[in-house]
Design an enzyme around this catalytic site. Structure first.
Site, short mmCIF file in Angstrom:
data_model
loop_
_atom_site.label_atom_id
_atom_site.label_comp_id
_atom_site.label_asym_id
_atom_site.label_seq_id
_atom_site.Cartn_x
_atom_site.Cartn_y
_atom_site.Cartn_z
CB VAL A 1 45.81 -15.96 11.56
CG1 VAL A 1 45.76 -16.77 12.84
CG2 VAL A 1 46.12 -14.51 11.86
CE LYS B 1 45.36 -9.98 18.65
NZ LYS B 1 45.93 -10.76 17.60
CG LEU C 1 50.94 -15.50 14.59
CD1 LEU C 1 50.31 -16.25 13.41
CD2 LEU C 1 52.16 -16.25 15.11
CD GLU D 1 46.92 -13.38 15.35
OE1 GLU D 1 48.16 -13.33 15.37
OE2 GLU D 1 46.21 -12.43 14.97
CB CYS E 1 46.56 -6.47 14.43
SG CYS E 1 46.39 -8.19 13.95
NE ARG F 1 45.03 -6.81 5.87
CZ ARG F 1 44.87 -8.03 6.39
NH1 ARG F 1 43.69 -8.40 6.82
NH2 ARG F 1 45.89 -8.84 6.48
CG PHE G 1 55.92 -1.91 19.93
CD1 PHE G 1 56.58 -3.12 19.82
CD2 PHE G 1 54.88 -1.65 19.08
CE1 PHE G 1 56.20 -4.05 18.87
CE2 PHE G 1 54.49 -2.57 18.13
CZ PHE G 1 55.16 -3.78 18.03
C1 UDX Z 1 50.67 -6.60 15.48
C2 UDX Z 1 51.09 -7.18 16.85
O1 UDX Z 1 52.47 -6.88 17.08
C3 UDX Z 1 50.84 -8.68 16.88
O2 UDX Z 1 51.16 -9.20 18.17
C4 UDX Z 1 49.36 -8.93 16.58
O3 UDX Z 1 49.07 -10.29 16.56
C5 UDX Z 1 48.98 -8.30 15.24
O4 UDX Z 1 49.32 -6.91 15.25
P1 UDX Z 1 51.65 -6.51 13.02
O5 UDX Z 1 50.38 -5.85 12.62
O6 UDX Z 1 52.21 -7.57 12.13
O7 UDX Z 1 51.50 -7.17 14.47
O8 UDX Z 1 52.75 -5.35 13.11
P2 UDX Z 1 53.80 -4.75 14.17
O9 UDX Z 1 55.15 -5.18 13.80
O10 UDX Z 1 53.39 -4.96 15.56
O11 UDX Z 1 53.69 -3.19 13.77
C6 UDX Z 1 52.43 -2.52 13.73
C7 UDX Z 1 52.58 -1.10 13.28
O12 UDX Z 1 53.18 -0.31 14.29
C8 UDX Z 1 53.42 -0.88 12.01
O13 UDX Z 1 52.76 0.06 11.19
C9 UDX Z 1 54.71 -0.31 12.53
O14 UDX Z 1 55.34 0.51 11.59
C10 UDX Z 1 54.22 0.47 13.73
N1 UDX Z 1 55.24 0.64 14.78
C11 UDX Z 1 55.70 -0.44 15.48
C12 UDX Z 1 55.72 1.90 15.08
O15 UDX Z 1 55.32 2.90 14.47
N2 UDX Z 1 56.65 2.04 16.08
C13 UDX Z 1 57.10 0.99 16.80
O16 UDX Z 1 57.95 1.21 17.70
C14 UDX Z 1 56.63 -0.30 16.48
#
Ligand code: UDX
Length: 429
Positions: free
Chosen positions: A16, A203, A152, A150, A259, A326, A248
């Site tokens: 971050v 958040k 991100l 954040e 996260c 992670r 999602f």
């Molecule tokens: C997430 C949030 O999106 C972000 O806003 C926050 O700041 C940090 O956490 P990130 O951890 O980078 O970001 O991953 P993200 O792309 O959101 O995916 C998270 C997890 O959900 C992944 O394991 C992904 O495979 C899973 N996922 C996502 C699904 O299983 N199905 C979906 O439709 C979307």
């Protein structure tokens, strides 16, 4: 951008912190990046980026002259009023957030009327109030405090920084909040300016809601499997409802990352500590744990017992375009397979080094075809583009068996079947 932009400090040069620093440098600020890890600062000064994030190395190189890396917090205090805090807040054994790194930063601040801490790290609601109390008790009440969470996503963090859906600023309505708003103004994003506690909650609530959406669609997928419906069609059908939205809603083998699991747990814990039982979040977490394990049942259905069976995992990272392991679903999956006596092989384009620190007793292959060679079953764990683009007839030629479990619904079932393989996705009957 003009060179007269406000200089800032960023404390913590993790994921971050570095993205925030590079992003503000792109907007024209000089940024003093501080970390207690001297080796990391040396590497950054040598032009090396310690994490894998598309576009980050290029942006840091582009703004090399605006980015200053140091272990001395005094450098940031001297040059900047706003000190963005981007240190880790990992979960403790109790599920609470470990705030020791945040407290270390707070403790290292001198009394000042011209500085503010701007909290980027995800912290429990009430942390800002408690830090302000600490400042007041120590005669540092001139120090301002702003919450600026954040949002991100790994893999698209630079784009997320430069084109945010919204900017959230929680503050006491003084110069520090105004200055943070000013810094973000060129991005033209909708602004939510609010009180500190509400900003902290935004958040946690955002991540908890998104995690809930994933667990929801995963449960719909599980019901689809027993009723003959197809979850991708269902997601398309419900996602066009404006109130639901199409994002999602990808069913799979569960969410991971730095996260979602941490923040959902932290919110559940925060509620529990305050005497409220957050029932829905308990289910979101449980559904996610079970979802990772459902692959085992699918493999058993096709292979019978797993003792001595060769299972190839394509992908290990918690999602594509990152080396982050992670809370990756692969960790649970690999351990469960080994516990059931399977021989596990794996390949990931970038996460192998991280994975080796966390998973023992599996064979890491140098490429996807080496990984699937002689396998009784292949499980697509992370939907890297290169797996979708594989020549599946070639894959079939390498495998000993025919089972392909698509843990991310990323493959075209017709292509897999045309290669003579047996396809099974998540909620795709
Ligand atoms: C997430 C949030 O999106 C972000 O806003 C926050 O700041 C940090 O956490 P990130 O951890 O980078 O970001 O991953 P993200 O792309 O959101 O995916 C998270 C997890 O959900 C992944 O394991 C992904 O495979 C899973 N996922 C996502 C699904 O299983 N199905 C979906 O439709 C979307």
């Amino acid at each position: 951008m003009s060179a007269s932009r406000e200089p800032i400090g960023v404390i913590g040069t993790g994921y971050v912190g570095l993205v925030t620093a590079a992003g503000f440098a792109e907007l024209g600020s000089d940024v003093w990046c501080i970390d207690i890890d001297a080796e990391k600062i040396d590497r950054l000064n040598g032009g090396e980026i310690p994490i894998y994030e598309p576009g980050l190395a290029e942006l840091v190189a582009k703004h090399r002259r605006r980015l200053h890396f140091s272990t001395d917090i005094g450098d940031a205090l001297e040059h900047a009023r706003l000190l963005f805090v981007a240190v880790g807040t990992p979960p403790t054994y109790s599920g609470d957030a470990d705030l020791s790194a945040v407290h270390a930063v707070v403790d290292s601040m001198p009394p000042s009327d011209r500085h503010a801490l701007v909290m980027k790290s995800t912290v429990p609601v009430g942390t800002g109030a408690s830090i302000k109390r600490t400042f007041a008790e120590r005669g540092k009440d001139g120090f301002r405090y702003v919450s600026c969470p954040e949002f991100l996503k790994e893999g698209s963090a630079i784009a997320d920084f430069l084109s945010p859906d919204r900017v959230v600023v929680g503050d006491d309505g003084d110069w520090a909040g105004d200055a943070v708003v000013e810094l973000y103004r060129p991005l033209g994003a909708p602004l939510v300016r609010t009180d500190i506690a509400s900003s902290e909650m935004v958040k946690l609530a955002a991540n908890a809601f998104l995690a809930t959406k994933i667990s929801f669609i995963n449960e719909i997928a599980n019901v689809c499997e027993v009723t003959g419906a197809t979850v991708t069609e269902v997601a398309r059908g419900i996602g066009l409802d404006d109130r639901i939205g199409p994002k999602f809603l990808q069913a799979g083998i569960g969410f991971g990352g730095s996260c979602f699991p941490k923040d959902v747990n932290a919110l559940k814990q925060l509620a529990g500590n305050s005497g409220y039982h957050f029932q829905l979040l308990n289910s979101v977490i449980e559904v996610n744990e079970l979802q990772k394990r459902r692959v085992i049942g699918k493999l058993q259905k096709h292979l019978g017992g797993l003792v001595g069976k060769r299972v190839a995992l394509l992908g290990l990272a918690f999602k594509p375009n990152t080396d982050d392991m992670r809370e990756a679903s692969s960790l649970v999956l690999a351990a469960r397979l080994q516990a059931d006596g399977a021989k596990v092989g794996a390949y990931d384009p970038v996460a192998e080094e991280e994975a080796r620190k966390l998973i023992r007793g599996i064979d890491f292959a140098p490429g996807p075809l080496d990984c699937v060679r002689d396998a009784d079953a292949v499980v697509l764990v992370t939907e890297w583009d290169e797996f979708v683009a594989l020549d599946w007839a070639e894959v079939a030629g390498e495998m000993a068996g025919t089972v392909v479990i698509d843990g991310r619904n990323a493959l075209d079932p017709d292509v897999i079947r045309a290669a003579g393989l047996t396809y099974e996705g998540v909620g795709r009957s």
